[in-house]
Design a protein around this motif. Structure first.
Motif, PDB file in Angstrom:
ATOM      1  N   LEU A 172       0.817  -1.209   0.000  1.00  0.00           N
ATOM      2  CA  LEU A 172       0.000   0.000   0.000  1.00  0.00           C
ATOM      3  C   LEU A 172       0.854   1.264   0.000  1.00  0.00           C
ATOM      4  CD1 LEU A 172      -2.863  -1.041   2.427  1.00  0.00           C
ATOM      5  CD2 LEU A 172      -2.960  -0.865  -0.078  1.00  0.00           C
ATOM      6  N   ALA A 173       2.122   1.152   0.395  1.00  0.00           N
ATOM      7  CA  ALA A 173       3.023   2.306   0.308  1.00  0.00           C
ATOM      8  C   ALA A 173       3.062   2.830  -1.122  1.00  0.00           C
ATOM      9  CB  ALA A 173       4.427   1.929   0.782  1.00  0.00           C
ATOM     10  N   ASN A 174       3.007   1.921  -2.096  1.00  0.00           N
ATOM     11  CA  ASN A 174       3.006   2.301  -3.509  1.00  0.00           C
ATOM     12  C   ASN A 174       1.729   3.042  -3.891  1.00  0.00           C
ATOM     13  OD1 ASN A 174       4.446   2.108  -6.080  1.00  0.00           O
ATOM     14  ND2 ASN A 174       2.690   0.897  -6.728  1.00  0.00           N
ATOM     15  N   LEU A 175       0.626   2.724  -3.239  1.00  0.00           N
ATOM     16  CA  LEU A 175      -0.638   3.427  -3.462  1.00  0.00           C
ATOM     17  C   LEU A 175      -0.630   4.792  -2.777  1.00  0.00           C
ATOM     18  CD1 LEU A 175      -3.663   3.338  -4.434  1.00  0.00           C
ATOM     19  CD2 LEU A 175      -4.170   2.367  -2.179  1.00  0.00           C
ATOM     20  N   PHE A 176      -0.079   4.832  -1.565  1.00  0.00           N
ATOM     21  CA  PHE A 176      -0.133   6.048  -0.771  1.00  0.00           C
ATOM     22  C   PHE A 176       0.893   7.097  -1.190  1.00  0.00           C
ATOM     23  CE2 PHE A 176      -1.849   3.251   2.868  1.00  0.00           C
ATOM     24  CZ  PHE A 176      -3.163   3.450   2.456  1.00  0.00           C
ATOM     25  N   MET A 177       2.060   6.676  -1.644  1.00  0.00           N
ATOM     26  CA  MET A 177       3.144   7.620  -1.952  1.00  0.00           C
ATOM     27  C   MET A 177       2.694   8.732  -2.916  1.00  0.00           C
ATOM     28  SD  MET A 177       6.377   7.862  -1.025  1.00  0.00           S
ATOM     29  CE  MET A 177       7.931   7.254  -1.537  1.00  0.00           C
ATOM     30  N   PRO A 178       2.069   8.415  -4.070  1.00  0.00           N
ATOM     31  CA  PRO A 178       1.673   9.509  -4.962  1.00  0.00           C
ATOM     32  C   PRO A 178       0.528  10.368  -4.412  1.00  0.00           C
ATOM     33  CG  PRO A 178       1.103   7.380  -5.916  1.00  0.00           C
ATOM     34  CD  PRO A 178       1.866   7.109  -4.669  1.00  0.00           C
ATOM     35  N   GLN A 179      -0.173   9.876  -3.393  1.00  0.00           N
ATOM     36  CA  GLN A 179      -1.186  10.695  -2.738  1.00  0.00           C
ATOM     37  C   GLN A 179      -0.537  11.692  -1.777  1.00  0.00           C
ATOM     38  OE1 GLN A 179      -4.452   8.340  -1.046  1.00  0.00           O
ATOM     39  NE2 GLN A 179      -3.995   6.744  -2.530  1.00  0.00           N
ATOM     40  N   LEU A 180       0.664  11.366  -1.314  1.00  0.00           N
ATOM     41  CA  LEU A 180       1.386  12.224  -0.373  1.00  0.00           C
ATOM     42  C   LEU A 180       2.312  13.207  -1.069  1.00  0.00           C
ATOM     43  CD1 LEU A 180       2.328   9.463   2.216  1.00  0.00           C
ATOM     44  CD2 LEU A 180       0.641  11.290   2.535  1.00  0.00           C
ATOM     45  N   MET A 181       2.891  12.793  -2.202  1.00  0.00           N
ATOM     46  CA  MET A 181       3.864  13.657  -2.885  1.00  0.00           C
ATOM     47  C   MET A 181       3.896  13.375  -4.375  1.00  0.00           C
ATOM     48  SD  MET A 181       7.529  11.926  -1.887  1.00  0.00           S
ATOM     49  CE  MET A 181       8.386  12.541  -3.335  1.00  0.00           C
ATOM     50  N   SER A 182       4.255  14.395  -5.126  1.00  0.00           N
ATOM     51  CA  SER A 182       4.500  14.214  -6.553  1.00  0.00           C
ATOM     52  C   SER A 182       5.741  15.028  -6.916  1.00  0.00           C
ATOM     53  CB  SER A 182       3.296  14.648  -7.395  1.00  0.00           C
ATOM     54  OG  SER A 182       3.106  16.045  -7.317  1.00  0.00           O
ATOM     55  N   VAL A 183       6.364  14.621  -8.011  1.00  0.00           N
ATOM     56  CA  VAL A 183       7.601  15.263  -8.447  1.00  0.00           C
ATOM     57  C   VAL A 183       7.390  15.736  -9.881  1.00  0.00           C
ATOM     58  CG1 VAL A 183      10.088  15.017  -8.733  1.00  0.00           C
ATOM     59  CG2 VAL A 183       8.914  13.733  -6.928  1.00  0.00           C
ATOM     60  N   ASP A 184       7.494  17.035 -10.095  1.00  0.00           N
ATOM     61  CA  ASP A 184       7.356  17.632 -11.424  1.00  0.00           C
ATOM     62  C   ASP A 184       8.714  17.687 -12.118  1.00  0.00           C
ATOM     63  OD1 ASP A 184       4.681  18.009 -10.920  1.00  0.00           O
ATOM     64  OD2 ASP A 184       4.845  20.160 -10.556  1.00  0.00           O
ATOM     65  N   ASN A 185       8.675  17.869 -13.443  1.00  0.00           N
ATOM     66  CA  ASN A 185       9.876  18.017 -14.261  1.00  0.00           C
ATOM     67  C   ASN A 185      10.791  16.793 -14.154  1.00  0.00           C
ATOM     68  OD1 ASN A 185      11.440  19.431 -16.139  1.00  0.00           O
ATOM     69  ND2 ASN A 185      12.761  20.258 -14.540  1.00  0.00           N
ATOM     70  N   LEU A 186      10.173  15.648 -14.032  1.00  0.00           N
ATOM     71  CA  LEU A 186      10.915  14.417 -13.793  1.00  0.00           C
ATOM     72  C   LEU A 186      11.235  13.708 -15.108  1.00  0.00           C
ATOM     73  CD1 LEU A 186      11.807  12.781 -11.297  1.00  0.00           C
ATOM     74  CD2 LEU A 186       9.660  11.538 -11.469  1.00  0.00           C
ATOM     75  N   ALA A 187      12.496  13.350 -15.305  1.00  0.00           N
ATOM     76  CA  ALA A 187      12.881  12.516 -16.442  1.00  0.00           C
ATOM     77  C   ALA A 187      12.559  11.059 -16.130  1.00  0.00           C
ATOM     78  CB  ALA A 187      14.369  12.675 -16.745  1.00  0.00           C
ATOM     79  N   MET A 188      12.848  10.665 -14.868  1.00  0.00           N
ATOM     80  CA  MET A 188      12.596   9.280 -14.478  1.00  0.00           C
ATOM     81  C   MET A 188      12.645   9.174 -12.958  1.00  0.00           C
ATOM     82  SD  MET A 188      14.690   5.811 -15.505  1.00  0.00           S
ATOM     83  CE  MET A 188      16.198   6.404 -14.773  1.00  0.00           C
ATOM     84  N   GLY A 189      11.773   8.330 -12.428  1.00  0.00           N
ATOM     85  CA  GLY A 189      11.817   7.988 -11.019  1.00  0.00           C
ATOM     86  C   GLY A 189      11.779   6.476 -10.901  1.00  0.00           C
ATOM     87  N   VAL A 190      12.599   5.923 -10.023  1.00  0.00           N
ATOM     88  CA  VAL A 190      12.612   4.469  -9.846  1.00  0.00           C
ATOM     89  C   VAL A 190      12.543   4.132  -8.359  1.00  0.00           C
ATOM     90  CG1 VAL A 190      13.864   3.955 -11.977  1.00  0.00           C
ATOM     91  CG2 VAL A 190      15.144   4.325  -9.869  1.00  0.00           C
TER      92      VAL A 190
END
Length: 156
Positions: A70-88
């Motif tokens: 559920l961390a994978n579900l919750f993380m984008p609800q808590l934060m987002s990163v703009d101008n991103l080439a890639m996130g892993v």
């Protein structure tokens, strides 16, 4: 509210930031059963409501790894990163399951940025996600997620 980061420096400056919490999510038996199908973990404490009712938890409980996922579900609800080439997703540290998550429980994610550091041209961010259980003192899962973010070049 989702915390938005627009640059590598913004992520680096986020160390120690409380990201708040997500909305509540009800853990249904259907979600538990789907996870059991996906992973092949059909242990009765997860998928047999009649037997689990007389078991140690009084009901079916979510798999620990479902709670962690559920961390994978919750993380984008808590934060987002703009101008991103890639996130892993780089991995996880210190995963714990302090309390069982019973079927029909409501859970939410709480986030805190533990560490932020430059790794080459990327920023490595360690975010602790706690899966809180409504009405319970102890969380269902606490996991330190590790992500690496590479940004698009800045154009003037």
């Amino acid at each position: 509210m989702t915390q938005v980061f627009a640059s590598a420096q913004a992520l680096l400056d986020a160390q120690g930031l409380d990201l708040g919490h997500t909305d509540w999510l009800t853990i249904s038996q259907q979600r538990i059963d789907l996870f059991a199908e996906a992973t092949g973990d059909h242990q009765w404490i997860h998928v047999d409501p009649q037997r689990a009712a007389s078991g140690p938890f009084g009901a079916c409980i979510a798999h620990g790894y479902l709670t962690q996922a559920l961390a994978n579900l919750f993380m984008p609800q808590l934060m987002s990163v703009d101008n991103l080439a890639m996130g892993v997703n780089y991995g996880c540290d210190r995963v714990r399951f302090p309390a069982p998550v019973r079927v029909a429980s409501r859970v939410r994610g709480r986030g805190e940025v533990l560490r932020a550091e430059a790794i080459g041209s990327a920023v490595q961010l360690v975010v602790r996600i706690s899966v809180e259980i409504e009405g319970q003192e102890r969380p269902g899962c606490v996991v330190d997620t590790i992500s690496r973010y590479t940004f698009n070049p800045v154009t003037e």
